[in-house]
Scaffold this motif. Structure first.
Motif, PDB file in Angstrom:
ATOM      1  N   GLU A   1       1.019  -1.140   0.024  1.00 49.85           N
ATOM      2  CA  GLU A   1      -0.149   0.035  -0.091  1.00 49.85           C
ATOM      3  C   GLU A   1       0.901   1.170   0.004  1.00 49.85           C
ATOM      4  O   GLU A   1       1.905   1.382   0.660  1.00 49.85           O
ATOM      5  N   PRO A   2       0.727   2.283  -0.659  1.00 52.60           N
ATOM      6  CA  PRO A   2       1.377   3.362  -0.949  1.00 52.60           C
ATOM      7  C   PRO A   2       1.239   4.119   0.312  1.00 52.60           C
ATOM      8  O   PRO A   2       0.422   4.252   1.199  1.00 52.60           O
ATOM      9  N   SER A   3       2.343   4.811   0.762  1.00 55.74           N
ATOM     10  CA  SER A   3       2.527   5.593   1.917  1.00 55.74           C
ATOM     11  C   SER A   3       1.926   7.101   1.595  1.00 55.74           C
ATOM     12  O   SER A   3       1.821   7.432   0.267  1.00 55.74           O
ATOM     13  N   ASN A   4       1.510   7.880   2.466  1.00 52.18           N
ATOM     14  CA  ASN A   4       0.783   9.183   2.210  1.00 52.18           C
ATOM     15  C   ASN A   4       1.746  10.125   3.187  1.00 52.18           C
ATOM     16  O   ASN A   4       1.580  10.542   4.362  1.00 52.18           O
ATOM     17  N   PRO A   5       2.937  10.587   2.644  1.00 53.13           N
ATOM     18  CA  PRO A   5       3.861  11.482   3.368  1.00 53.13           C
ATOM     19  C   PRO A   5       3.021  12.853   4.008  1.00 53.13           C
ATOM     20  O   PRO A   5       3.604  13.349   4.911  1.00 53.13           O
TER      21      PRO A   5
ATOM     22  N   MET B   1       0.292  14.534  10.709  1.00 48.18           N
ATOM     23  CA  MET B   1      -0.129  14.052  12.102  1.00 48.18           C
ATOM     24  C   MET B   1       1.129  14.180  13.248  1.00 48.18           C
ATOM     25  O   MET B   1       0.976  14.551  14.172  1.00 48.18           O
ATOM     26  N   VAL B   2       2.206  14.587  12.674  1.00 48.98           N
ATOM     27  CA  VAL B   2       3.467  14.673  13.253  1.00 48.98           C
ATOM     28  C   VAL B   2       3.262  16.544  13.721  1.00 48.98           C
ATOM     29  O   VAL B   2       3.419  16.593  14.930  1.00 48.98           O
ATOM     30  N   ALA B   3       2.976  17.401  12.851  1.00 46.97           N
ATOM     31  CA  ALA B   3       2.948  18.439  13.008  1.00 46.97           C
ATOM     32  C   ALA B   3       1.746  18.745  14.117  1.00 46.97           C
ATOM     33  O   ALA B   3       1.876  19.757  14.831  1.00 46.97           O
ATOM     34  N   GLN B   4       0.677  18.205  13.871  1.00 49.00           N
ATOM     35  CA  GLN B   4      -0.394  18.217  15.105  1.00 49.00           C
ATOM     36  C   GLN B   4      -0.200  17.520  16.219  1.00 49.00           C
ATOM     37  O   GLN B   4      -1.104  17.788  17.278  1.00 49.00           O
ATOM     38  N   GLY B   5       0.930  16.907  16.507  1.00 50.15           N
ATOM     39  CA  GLY B   5       1.145  16.274  17.750  1.00 50.15           C
ATOM     40  C   GLY B   5       0.671  14.966  18.091  1.00 50.15           C
ATOM     41  O   GLY B   5       0.623  14.371  19.075  1.00 50.15           O
TER      42      GLY B   5
ATOM     43  N   ALA C   1       1.425  12.163  16.248  1.00 47.42           N
ATOM     44  CA  ALA C   1       2.725  11.173  16.006  1.00 47.42           C
ATOM     45  C   ALA C   1       3.973  11.930  16.384  1.00 47.42           C
ATOM     46  O   ALA C   1       3.883  13.309  16.504  1.00 47.42           O
ATOM     47  N   HIS C   2       4.948  11.335  16.515  1.00 48.15           N
ATOM     48  CA  HIS C   2       6.231  11.679  16.645  1.00 48.15           C
ATOM     49  C   HIS C   2       7.179  11.531  15.548  1.00 48.15           C
ATOM     50  O   HIS C   2       6.927  10.361  14.873  1.00 48.15           O
ATOM     51  N   GLN C   3       8.191  12.221  15.244  1.00 51.85           N
ATOM     52  CA  GLN C   3       8.992  12.228  14.148  1.00 51.85           C
ATOM     53  C   GLN C   3       9.845  10.888  14.247  1.00 51.85           C
ATOM     54  O   GLN C   3       9.895  10.400  13.113  1.00 51.85           O
ATOM     55  N   ASP C   4      10.000  10.131  15.491  1.00 55.01           N
ATOM     56  CA  ASP C   4      10.785   9.050  15.686  1.00 55.01           C
ATOM     57  C   ASP C   4       9.869   7.957  15.279  1.00 55.01           C
ATOM     58  O   ASP C   4      10.402   6.727  15.298  1.00 55.01           O
ATOM     59  N   GLU C   5       8.506   8.085  15.010  1.00 61.12           N
ATOM     60  CA  GLU C   5       7.627   6.924  14.464  1.00 61.12           C
ATOM     61  C   GLU C   5       7.804   6.683  12.919  1.00 61.12           C
ATOM     62  O   GLU C   5       6.872   6.308  12.269  1.00 61.12           O
ATOM     63  N   THR C   6       8.659   7.655  12.362  1.00 63.30           N
ATOM     64  CA  THR C   6       8.571   7.942  10.896  1.00 63.30           C
ATOM     65  C   THR C   6      10.139   7.228  10.489  1.00 63.30           C
ATOM     66  O   THR C   6      10.890   7.394  11.425  1.00 63.30           O
ATOM     67  N   VAL C   7      10.116   6.983   9.209  1.00 59.05           N
ATOM     68  CA  VAL C   7      11.464   6.788   8.701  1.00 59.05           C
ATOM     69  C   VAL C   7      11.437   6.784   6.984  1.00 59.05           C
ATOM     70  O   VAL C   7      10.181   7.058   6.572  1.00 59.05           O
TER      71      VAL C   7
ATOM     72  N   VAL D   1       7.479   7.135   5.552  1.00 57.93           N
ATOM     73  CA  VAL D   1       6.641   6.078   5.888  1.00 57.93           C
ATOM     74  C   VAL D   1       6.651   5.835   7.403  1.00 57.93           C
ATOM     75  O   VAL D   1       7.645   6.443   8.048  1.00 57.93           O
ATOM     76  N   TRP D   2       5.406   5.332   7.907  1.00 55.62           N
ATOM     77  CA  TRP D   2       5.433   4.950   9.420  1.00 55.62           C
ATOM     78  C   TRP D   2       6.600   3.763   9.553  1.00 55.62           C
ATOM     79  O   TRP D   2       6.690   2.941   8.870  1.00 55.62           O
TER      80      TRP D   2
END
Length: 148
Positions: free
Chosen positions: A30-34, A40-44, A46-52, A59-60
């Protein structure tokens, strides 16, 4: 009562595992939606360390999913990160039916991509191979069952 489900596969490397299985099943990751992830990170939420960054795409970090493009709505395979390596036999596994006459070629192709051949088994006229993916998850391949 109607139920839907997905199959979850544990892995220490969910994105490589998802791409390996997508190729094996002829499915699509499934394609990612960067943009959504950044939002989600900007709104708090999620955290940047949950992405790669995976192959140039945000991606998550902890999961990837794949689906059968020829059967929308069919169960999806979710590959999720776990910290530990597989240590015992799977309690559930995938059985993959390959085209008649291709069992040995499919086995050899999977081995060339990193699968490990574990054993061959039979029940009556039905024959299958048990292998493991590069992360140790067992699965079987077989030809369609002989008709009676």
């Amino acid at each position: 009562m109607s139920r839907t489900f997905q199959i979850a596969l544990d892995s220490s490397d969910p994105h490589d595992t998802a791409h390996w299985w997508a190729q094996t099943l002829d499915w699509q990751v499934e394609p990612s939606n960067p943009d959504f992830i950044r939002e989600m990170v900007a709104q708090g939420h999620a955290h940047q360390d949950e992405t790669v960054d995976y192959n140039g795409t945000l991606v998550w970090r902890d999961g990837a999913a794949l689906t059968d493009p020829d059967h929308p709505g069919a169960p999806r395979l979710l590959v999720q990160r776990v910290p530990e390596a597989k240590t015992t036999k799977n309690r559930m596994h995938l059985d993959i039916t390959v085209d008649t006459g291709t069992l040995d070629a499919e086995r050899d192709a999977l081995i060339s991509r990193g699968a490990t051949f574990l054993h061959e088994a039979t029940q009556g006229p039905h024959r299958w191979y048990t292998l493991s993916d590069p992360w140790g998850n067992e699965f079987c391949i077989s030809e369609p069952a002989p008709s009676s």
